[in-house]
Design an enzyme around this catalytic site. Structure first.
Site, short mmCIF file in Angstrom:
data_model
loop_
_atom_site.label_atom_id
_atom_site.label_comp_id
_atom_site.label_asym_id
_atom_site.label_seq_id
_atom_site.Cartn_x
_atom_site.Cartn_y
_atom_site.Cartn_z
N HIS A 47 -3.53 -1.67 15.68
CA HIS A 47 -5.22 -2.45 15.03
C HIS A 47 -6.53 -3.10 15.89
O HIS A 47 -6.60 -2.93 16.52
CB HIS A 47 -4.20 -3.83 15.21
CG HIS A 47 -2.98 -4.38 14.37
ND1 HIS A 47 -2.05 -3.85 15.20
CD2 HIS A 47 -2.66 -3.95 12.97
CE1 HIS A 47 -0.75 -3.22 14.21
NE2 HIS A 47 -1.47 -3.58 12.99
N CYS A 89 -4.67 -2.47 21.26
CA CYS A 89 -3.27 -2.31 20.25
C CYS A 89 -4.02 -0.67 19.83
O CYS A 89 -5.42 -1.34 19.12
CB CYS A 89 -3.62 -3.06 19.31
SG CYS A 89 -2.11 -2.33 18.60
N HIS A 130 3.98 1.47 2.64
CA HIS A 130 5.17 0.48 2.43
C HIS A 130 5.66 1.96 0.95
O HIS A 130 7.06 1.82 1.22
CB HIS A 130 4.74 -0.22 1.74
CG HIS A 130 3.55 -1.42 2.49
ND1 HIS A 130 2.75 -2.32 2.22
CD2 HIS A 130 4.56 -1.89 4.35
CE1 HIS A 130 2.33 -3.11 2.63
NE2 HIS A 130 3.56 -2.68 4.26
N HIS A 168 0.62 -1.21 -0.34
CA HIS A 168 -0.03 0.13 -0.42
C HIS A 168 0.81 1.24 0.12
O HIS A 168 2.38 1.72 -0.23
CB HIS A 168 -1.05 0.24 1.69
CG HIS A 168 -0.14 -0.45 2.37
ND1 HIS A 168 0.07 0.99 3.27
CD2 HIS A 168 -0.46 -0.85 3.39
CE1 HIS A 168 0.66 0.67 4.45
NE2 HIS A 168 0.27 -0.56 4.68
N LYS A 196 -2.33 -3.00 5.74
CA LYS A 196 -3.13 -3.96 5.31
C LYS A 196 -4.61 -4.52 5.78
O LYS A 196 -5.55 -4.45 5.49
CB LYS A 196 -2.43 -4.97 5.04
CG LYS A 196 -0.71 -4.76 4.30
CD LYS A 196 0.02 -5.98 4.21
CE LYS A 196 0.35 -6.42 5.62
NZ LYS A 196 1.66 -5.23 6.09
N CYS A 226 -1.04 -9.41 20.61
CA CYS A 226 -1.54 -8.48 19.56
C CYS A 226 -1.36 -9.39 17.73
O CYS A 226 0.42 -9.73 18.08
CB CYS A 226 -1.17 -7.17 19.73
SG CYS A 226 -1.77 -6.19 18.05
N CYS A 279 0.49 -6.12 15.66
CA CYS A 279 1.87 -6.12 15.58
C CYS A 279 3.05 -7.57 15.93
O CYS A 279 4.46 -7.12 15.49
CB CYS A 279 2.19 -5.49 17.21
SG CYS A 279 0.99 -4.07 17.17
#
Length: 489
Positions: A142, A139, A22, A19, A299, A128, A131
């Site tokens: 997330h 978290c 990145h 994505h 993601k 998590c 992570c």
């Protein structure tokens, strides 16, 4: 001696597609690598993918595809960013496919065992999966809640290295930039470091990953595994020529990472290297997040813009220019697709138009100084100082400041051209005014000198555009200027 610089970006998990977040990091690392090469330094740039993660296993199972095949296909998508982002990495490591990686991870593990820093103990905590780390509670990055895990693992004695890590940061031996991230790490270290679980049960890992040496019931923790890529790609634990050259012998060892990985790189990785008796990275450069509607691109969050699609729609130049020109050194930054259109048009209307106007006038003329002044002293001084301004900004890991310094020279050049109106001198020269022709040639010679600087200094940011500008200046063919930059529709 030629300075030696080793540049790496963090290797991403491959549970989803690449994505825009990145792409930001890859381009930032590429800009730094290209900049050091342009300054005549010896550079190696490493990229790759982190294949050994539980989330990769879960994603493969959800897709109904064998893990190895799933990981290979997803990793290839990251490697395929090379062309649309115009990346120049020298090596691309896949942690599940490179035999040197397993050899190196095992060697690193054994070195930490030999130092007395790995031992078994029982553990219970919240984990998590996003992570790939134990957490104290829900978290922040997330959406899914952490799971409670109870198992017996190998633990790394990170607490032993609290003082050594603090000393490395305070002394500047391990630089963390920007300062806000350095201060966060120092606060974390000074608050006390807990030992961390360095393995997972093989059952919970789904049989995927590198087994703990001499303990097949355990798999090496993905972060211990992944962080090692920076040295395993160089042959650590095996053939050491590249390791000796690029880790032991480098003047700079630079990690470019996102802020969510700072603890792993500045604390865990530092502790592991100290335990193994190996040098630390010299610089950890931390970027903040790109967001969409205020939420981090990720993601698992399903809001990741596709960099390949965006580069195709707006051009690689526009995407890279937006990254370096717009994204700040500190602070999350919201992405809007209209910003790419703005970046494309800024390049076309600013730099492209500047090159086009000057080359059109210079085509067919000698453009050699004849001794007369060209009234370009201020512009020539700005161009002469551009290299040092870019150096200073990139040394401070401020890509936007480097792009701003560059663009100020573009704007100054466009202003000088508008003020001096060389097309009027050209008309007078055609009408037979020899003095006007001499002044025009002197002016164009200086303007072409400025364009040479601009074409060269843009190479780390926009390598393909730099090549096109160099070709235009070599041929002075006005027709080539029409293809310098693509305007947005």
């Amino acid at each position: 001696m030629t300075r030696r610089v080793y540049v790496t970006n963090a290797i991403p998990f491959v549970n989803g597609d690449p994505h825009l977040g990145h792409a930001l990091e890859f381009v930032q690392a590429d800009v730094l690598a290209r900049h050091h090469r342009r300054r005549g330094e010896d550079v190696r740039y490493l990229s790759g993918t982190d294949d050994h993660a539980a989330k990769n296993v879960a994603a493969a199972e959800a897709a109904g595809v064998p893990v190895a095949a799933f990981v290979a296909e997803r990793s290839a998508r990251f490697d395929a960013l090379r062309e649309p982002l115009d990346l120049s990495y020298d090596s691309f490591i896949r942690t599940s496919a490179d035999r040197r990686h397993r050899i190196g991870v095992e060697a690193l593990w054994r070195a930490c065992v030999a130092s007395g820093d790995l031992s078994e103990r029982d553990y219970e905590g919240l984990y998590c999966a996003g992570c790939e780390a134990f957490v104290d509670g829900p978290c922040a990055e997330h959406d899914h809640p952490p799971e409670r895990v109870v198992e017996r693992n190998w633990f790394f004695r990170l607490s032993r290295y609290r003082d050594a890590i603090e000393e490395a940061i305070v002394s500047g031996r391990l630089q963390i930039e920007p300062a806000v991230r350095r201060n966060e790490v120092l606060a974390l270290v000074r608050g006390g470091l807990d030992d961390f679980s360095a393995s997972r049960s093989s059952d919970r890992a789904g049989g995927w990953g590198i087994p703990v040496p001499d303990d097949p019931t355990q798999t090496i923790y993905v972060w211990f595994d992944a962080l090692a890529n920076y040295i395993t790609d160089l042959g650590y634990g095996g053939e050491r020529d590249a390791y000796d050259r690029w880790w032991l012998g480098a003047d700079e060892r630079i990690h470019v990472i996102g802020k969510g990985l700072t603890r792993f790189h500045a604390v865990y990785w530092a502790g592991i290297l100290l335990s193994a008796g190996e040098p630390l990275p010299t610089r950890i450069l931390v970027h903040d997040y790109l967001t969409v509607d205020g939420r981090k691109i990720g993601k698992s969050l399903g809001n990741g813009a596709d960099p390949v699609v965006l580069a195709g729609a707006y051009s690689t130049d526009a995407l890279r220019w937006w990254f370096v020109r717009s994204v700040p050194r500190v602070g999350d930054f919201d992405f809007r697709e209209t910003a790419l259109a703005g970046a494309a048009n800024e390049l076309a209307n600013g730099l492209g138009n500047l090159v086009g106007r000057i080359v059109k006038l210079a085509a067919g003329r000698p453009v050699r100084p004849t001794g007369g002044g060209s009234d370009c002293d201020q512009l020539l001084a700005a161009a002469a100082g551009l290299g040092s301004a870019v150096d200073a900004a990139l040394e401070a890991y401020d890509l936007r400041a480097a792009a701003d310094a560059y663009w100020r020279v573009v704007e100054t050049a466009n202003r000088v051209v508008s003020e001096l109106r060389p097309w009027e001198l050209a008309r007078a020269a055609v009408a037979g005014d020899a003095a006007a022709g001499q002044r025009l040639d002197a002016l164009l010679a200086d303007l072409l000198r400025v364009l040479e600087v601009l074409g060269a200094e843009i190479e780390p940011f926009l390598p393909a555009a730099a090549g096109r500008i160099a070709e235009v200046l070599r041929t002075l063919d006005p027709a080539l200027t029409r293809a310098l930059f693509r305007k947005a529709a």
